[in-house]
Motif scaffolding. Structure first.
Motif, PDB file in Angstrom:
ATOM      1  N   PRO A   1      -0.826  -1.981  -0.595  1.00  0.00           N
ATOM      2  CA  PRO A   1       0.203  -1.998   0.457  1.00  0.00           C
ATOM      3  C   PRO A   1       1.072  -3.238   0.333  1.00  0.00           C
ATOM      4  O   PRO A   1       0.609  -4.314  -0.062  1.00  0.00           O
ATOM      5  CB  PRO A   1      -0.609  -1.992   1.760  1.00  0.00           C
ATOM      6  N   THR A   2       2.326  -3.093   0.717  1.00  0.00           N
ATOM      7  CA  THR A   2       3.256  -4.228   0.625  1.00  0.00           C
ATOM      8  C   THR A   2       3.086  -5.213   1.768  1.00  0.00           C
ATOM      9  O   THR A   2       3.552  -6.337   1.686  1.00  0.00           O
ATOM     10  CB  THR A   2       4.699  -3.704   0.624  1.00  0.00           C
ATOM     11  N   THR A   3       2.422  -4.803   2.866  1.00  0.00           N
ATOM     12  CA  THR A   3       2.247  -5.701   4.011  1.00  0.00           C
ATOM     13  C   THR A   3       1.002  -6.551   3.808  1.00  0.00           C
ATOM     14  O   THR A   3       0.125  -6.237   3.006  1.00  0.00           O
ATOM     15  CB  THR A   3       2.110  -4.892   5.307  1.00  0.00           C
TER      16      THR A   3
ATOM     17  N   MET B   1      -4.399   3.471   4.167  1.00  0.00           N
ATOM     18  CA  MET B   1      -3.300   4.317   3.696  1.00  0.00           C
ATOM     19  C   MET B   1      -3.768   5.773   3.700  1.00  0.00           C
ATOM     20  O   MET B   1      -4.796   6.109   3.100  1.00  0.00           O
ATOM     21  CB  MET B   1      -2.892   3.898   2.281  1.00  0.00           C
TER      22      MET B   1
END
Length: 460
Positions: free
Chosen positions: A93-95, A101
């Motif tokens: 995930p980019t966060t 997910m």
């Protein structure tokens, strides 16, 4: 019909609530299971990952997929290739929160399989060496959810059908008396009384009619008294008086508040040049704008004195923002007056200017007058100073005392231009007033929104 509709709505909401709660419960179970697995994998992989033990790492992820509910696992070093077994997403995930997910993967025959993936950082002595990834099969969650929805849906539909049958039977027995009572409930609003035939009924409905007629007559009279009283005193004061008719005299008390005085510049000369009916119409127009502004700023119009108005903030209801509200009200009054003046100029009429004075402080709020004729108002040095500042204010200006200018939040609302000290009649010491300047951006946006609301409410 209404009973059946109500029962149907209640049962529908209950069914939706049960389905939502059951789905949430299943999801919490899956999340708890996945988070435990991925944290265990992250803990076990910390030392082999730092040692770059690929064999041990591959064994760790392979053992994870032996669980029937685990369809994929991976160890993701910071700067090395992933160690993967089964199906996992192609990227983290980019966060920074690494939330689970929800996704789907497809096999060689392009069949879709729902999945949910969990992530956990791999720590070693406060250093993140990589991430652990676990993918769970979400199909079992979907199956349980669908089964739960079917069961609850069938139960809800069955209960709704039963409730509909019962409500139909009951409505036949209750509809006529209830309809008569509903019609009687509208009769006082239309100024009608219950007919003599209905009043003479000997059953319980007849007794209800008799009591209802007496109650409605009393309520109608009370409402008329409230409407009449609120036209001559502040609605807030009227509510306080009517809430305790056994003791209509309000208690005198010292209160912290703000007072705003405003009057029309040059009204005496203006009234000499205009017919009486036009003067009255003009006063109603401007005083109506003042009343609208006071209402939007939690102010109470204490009285109209000819072309002047006295507005209270924090009295009789305490308000910790009374100083800010007084300044808001003053600016809103001036903005409404400018709008009215714009229309007057278009009609070829002279514009009308207002001046405003504001002061904050302690004042005595209570009953002034004789026992047979009382007026609820405020008196004191704070009130007198506000009146004097109004007289000293320039046309189209807002002059406030030092106490109001230093009230929390006022300096953030408007620019303040300090004025030379003034000698006020009746005060020993000189006062240092300020003139309100340009409003802040946030306050200006509030002014535009409030202006639009008032003008839409009173078009023309």
């Amino acid at each position: 019909m209404y009973i059946g509709t109500l029962i149907t709505m209640v049962m529908g909401i209950l069914g939706w609530f049960l389905i939502t709660q059951q789905t949430s419960f299943h999801m919490r179970e899956v999340r708890g299971f996945g988070e435990v697995l991925v944290e265990q994998l992250a803990h076990s992989a910390s030392e082999p990952l730092l040692a770059d033990d690929q064999f041990n790492l591959q064994g760790l992820v392979s053992r994870q997929t032996q669980n029937n509910n685990v369809v994929g696992a991976a160890i993701v070093p910071s700067e090395k290739p992933w160690v993967i077994s089964g199906n996992v997403p192609h990227q983290l995930p980019t966060t920074d929160e690494l939330t689970p997910m929800i996704w789907s993967w497809r096999d060689e025959d392009n069949r879709r399989y729902p999945a949910i993936t969990f992530f956990s950082p791999i720590h070693f002595r406060d250093v993140i060496a990589g991430h652990a990834v676990i993918t769970l099969d979400r199909a079992f969650l979907d199956r349980n959810q669908k089964r739960t929805i079917r069961i609850i849906s069938f139960a809800t539909i069955g209960l709704i059908l039963i409730a509909a049958i019962l409500s139909y039977v009951l409505s036949k027995r209750l509809s006529r008396p209830i309809t008569l009572l509903a019609q009687a409930g509208h009769q006082p609003e239309a100024g009608m009384l219950i007919s003599q035939g209905d009043e003479d009924r000997k059953d319980e409905i007849g007794q209800v009619y008799a009591h209802f007629e007496r109650m409605s007559a009393g309520m109608l009279e009370k409402r008329q008294v409230e409407d009449a009283l609120s036209r001559y005193v502040s609605p807030v004061v009227a509510d306080k008086i009517l809430s305790n008719l056994s003791q209509p005299r309000l208690a005198n008390q010292e209160m912290e508040g703000s007072v705003l005085f405003c009057d029309i510049v040059g009204f005496t000369q203006l009234s000499e040049d205009l017919p009486a009916d036009e003067v009255a119409s003009l006063l109603n127009l401007y005083l109506g704008a003042i009343a609208d502004a006071a209402h939007r700023c939690r102010g109470v119009v204490d009285k109209f004195i000819g072309d002047s108005a006295m507005i209270l903030f924090g009295v009789p209801e305490a308000d910790n923002e009374h100083g800010q509200q007084a300044v808001r009200c003053a600016w809103l009054i001036q903005a409404l007056v400018r709008h009215i003046n714009k229309q007057r100029r278009q009609e070829g009429k002279e514009p009308i200017m207002l001046r405003i004075g504001i002061n904050s402080g302690v004042m005595l709020a209570g009953n002034i007058g004789i026992p047979d004729r009382l007026e609820y108002t405020v008196v004191g040095d704070s009130v007198n100073l506000a009146s004097r500042l109004c007289g000293a204010a320039p046309a189209d200006g807002i002059m406030m005392s030092e106490t109001t200018a230093e009230f929390p939040g006022v300096k953030e609302m408007v620019e303040l231009h300090r004025q030379p000290e003034l000698k006020i009649r009746g005060k020993k010491n000189r006062v240092s007033p300020s003139i309100a300047g340009t409003p802040s951006r946030e306050f200006g946006q509030w002014l535009m929104r409030t202006m639009a609301y008032i003008l839409n409410k009173h078009p023309g």
